[in-house]
Write an enzyme that holds these catalytic residues in place. Structure first.
Site, PDB file in Angstrom:
ATOM      1  N   ALA A 299       0.880  -1.175   0.000  1.00 34.67           N
ATOM      2  CA  ALA A 299       0.000   0.000   0.000  1.00 34.67           C
ATOM      3  C   ALA A 299       0.917   1.223   0.000  1.00 34.67           C
ATOM      4  CB  ALA A 299      -0.908   0.018   1.224  1.00 34.67           C
ATOM      5  N   PHE A 300       0.381   2.380  -0.435  1.00 34.84           N
ATOM      6  CA  PHE A 300       1.257   3.545  -0.620  1.00 34.84           C
ATOM      7  C   PHE A 300       1.866   4.037   0.695  1.00 34.84           C
ATOM      8  CE2 PHE A 300      -0.709   7.344   1.124  1.00 34.84           C
ATOM      9  CZ  PHE A 300      -2.002   6.931   1.363  1.00 34.84           C
ATOM     10  N   LYS A 301       1.300   3.625   1.817  1.00 36.25           N
ATOM     11  CA  LYS A 301       1.786   4.130   3.101  1.00 36.25           C
ATOM     12  C   LYS A 301       3.209   3.674   3.428  1.00 36.25           C
ATOM     13  CE  LYS A 301      -2.722   4.916   5.160  1.00 36.25           C
ATOM     14  NZ  LYS A 301      -3.668   4.369   4.160  1.00 36.25           N
ATOM     15  N   ASP A 302       3.736   2.695   2.669  1.00 34.47           N
ATOM     16  CA  ASP A 302       5.108   2.233   2.889  1.00 34.47           C
ATOM     17  C   ASP A 302       6.120   3.377   2.824  1.00 34.47           C
ATOM     18  OD1 ASP A 302       4.852  -0.509   3.410  1.00 34.47           O
ATOM     19  OD2 ASP A 302       4.659  -0.999   1.290  1.00 34.47           O
TER      20      ASP A 302
END
Ligand SMILES: *Cc1c(COP(=O)(O)O)cnc(C)c1O
Length: 431
Positions: free
Chosen positions: A105-108
């Site tokens: 997910a982009f939160k990485d």
């Protein structure tokens, strides 16, 4: 660079203190005192820069001299060790895939950057051990667990609602061990969030512990999200003018980072905030009234937010002037049925498998493009495999499990069940 609190009742602080505190003592979000656009030359030659070089140019004014150049470059290289490809959907729609990191997910990106900044500050003397406390409805917990694993001087405590996150998400946040602890809360995400907020106000805890948050209110998680928009521009600039971005939005951290990128000079014609039925912002743009509500549960659950924290930052950028804001930001909301139809259409017409969040982004973009001429990019914020139970029945196909997911799925879950705030408090005090 200093940061001020948007409530304007707390002292301005350095980047380091903004990262360690998370939220200002007056409960305001931190915001940079100054935003200096990048030189024209940078944009003219962006295709000759690596992603790491772009990220360094973009973030350095906000970090200032608190992390020396070589250390900051090192942090960026470790943060960005995966790809950010653009995939063409049709002649005027493409998607920017942000899910190629370890938890898909982009939160990485934000989690990895923040973890490494904290690790750097911890190497300096006179910095106390930091406890990162975070409530998750799914994706944040996994990204934070993976990003902070093994970071010295940092303990991570994740609260998640029992039985309300997907199997993959639960494994991602309960199987790593080491400095990562998962508390399984009998209750909803809102209950987890309430406990975390209470802990930040509890004088017994804040007098003995260095507590911080790893949600997008933290500047070290929020600001690196600017990178994506530059990476997209780098890939598309020779082919297209009039770029518009549609961002599937929940807490509005990602889209606010996009608007910051535009403040730095990135040529973007328009931003589109695409939401599910949690439609606080689309309603605000329509009526001029900002009315937070309790969140409603949807199939794009990472966007089930009834009072988006970062919207105050967007208002600050536009000096709280709704008419200017409306010129630069469009916002539309969509139901779960519309989202499922969009996933079906993307698969049948373009052979593209989107996750429910990306599908909402696609819908917002399509709606905007019916009345405007532009090249549109929607952000694909998570891999469809994270939402298997929603995606597979809609597209009528099984999805291959990528190796990042295979690695966690067979591991043993380890969590501590709690149901009351006092249990959280005792847990934190004896740690
Ligand atoms: C967190 C998340 C969002 C929402 O991002 P915000 O910055 O909170 O607006 C959208 N999609 C996915 C998959 C997410 O995990």
């Amino acid at each position: 660079m200093n940061f001020y609190s948007l409530k304007k009742k707390a002292q301005n602080v350095s980047f380091k203190d903004a990262v360690i505190k998370g939220l200002a003592p007056d409960k305001g979000l931190y915001f940079p005192e100054k935003i200096t656009p990048l030189p024209k030359d940078f944009f003219n030659h962006i295709e000759y820069f690596s992603n790491e070089e772009i990220a360094f140019e973009v973030i350095k004014q906000f970090v200032g001299d608190e992390i020396p150049e070589t250390a900051l470059k090192e942090i960026i290289i470790e943060t960005l060790n995966f790809d950010f490809p653009i995939v063409k959907i049709n002649d005027n729609i493409a998607t920017l895939e942000l899910f190629h990191g370890p938890t898909m997910a982009f939160k990485d990106v934000g989690a990895r950057f923040m973890a490494r900044c904290l690790a750097y500050f911890n190497k300096q003397e006179n910095t106390k051990k930091v406890t990162v406390l975070v409530a998750t409805s799914g994706d944040t917990g996994g990204a934070v667990a993976s990003g902070f694993l093994g970071v010295r001087g940092v303990d991570v405590v994740i609260l998640y609602p029992s039985g309300k996150v997907s199997d993959v998400q639960e494994k991602q946040l309960t199987t790593l061990g080491n400095n990562i602890k998962a508390l399984e809360v009998e209750g909803t995400f809102d209950d987890c969030q309430k406990m975390v907020k209470k802990a930040f106000l509890d004088s017994d805890l804040i007098s003995t512990k260095n507590l911080t948050s790893a949600n997008s209110i933290n500047v070290a998680r929020w600001l690196p999200q600017m990178f994506y928009f530059f990476f997209a521009y780098k890939q598309l600039k020779s082919k297209h003018r009039n770029l518009v971005f549609s961002i599937p939005s929940g807490n509005f951290g990602n889209i606010c980072a996009g608007i910051m990128a535009q403040q730095l000079g990135l040529p973007v014609k328009q931003f589109i905030a695409s939401t599910n039925v949690n439609d606080i912002v689309p309603n605000y743009l329509k009526t001029g009234k900002y009315t937070p509500k309790l969140s409603k549960q949807t199939i794009s659950n990472a966007m089930d937010v009834g009072n988006p924290s970062n919207f105050v930052r967007i208002l600050e950028i536009y000096n709280n002037d709704i008419s200017t804001l409306k010129k630069h930001l469009s916002s539309y909301s969509f139901t779960d049925n519309e989202t499922r139809e969009a996933m079906k259409e993307l698969k049948q017409k373009y052979n593209y498998i989107a996750d429910p969040h990306g599908a909402v982004g696609y819908l917002g973009l399509k709606k905007y493009l019916t009345k405007n001429n532009a090249q549109g990019i929607f952000l694909e914020t998570a891999h469809p495999v994270k939402f298997l139970d929603v995606v597979e029945p809609v597209i009528n196909e099984t999805i291959a499990i990528p190796k990042q997911i295979k690695e966690v799925i067979d591991k043993q879950k380890v969590s501590i069940k709690i149901s009351k705030y006092n249990e959280l408090k005792q847990f934190l005090l004896v740690k």
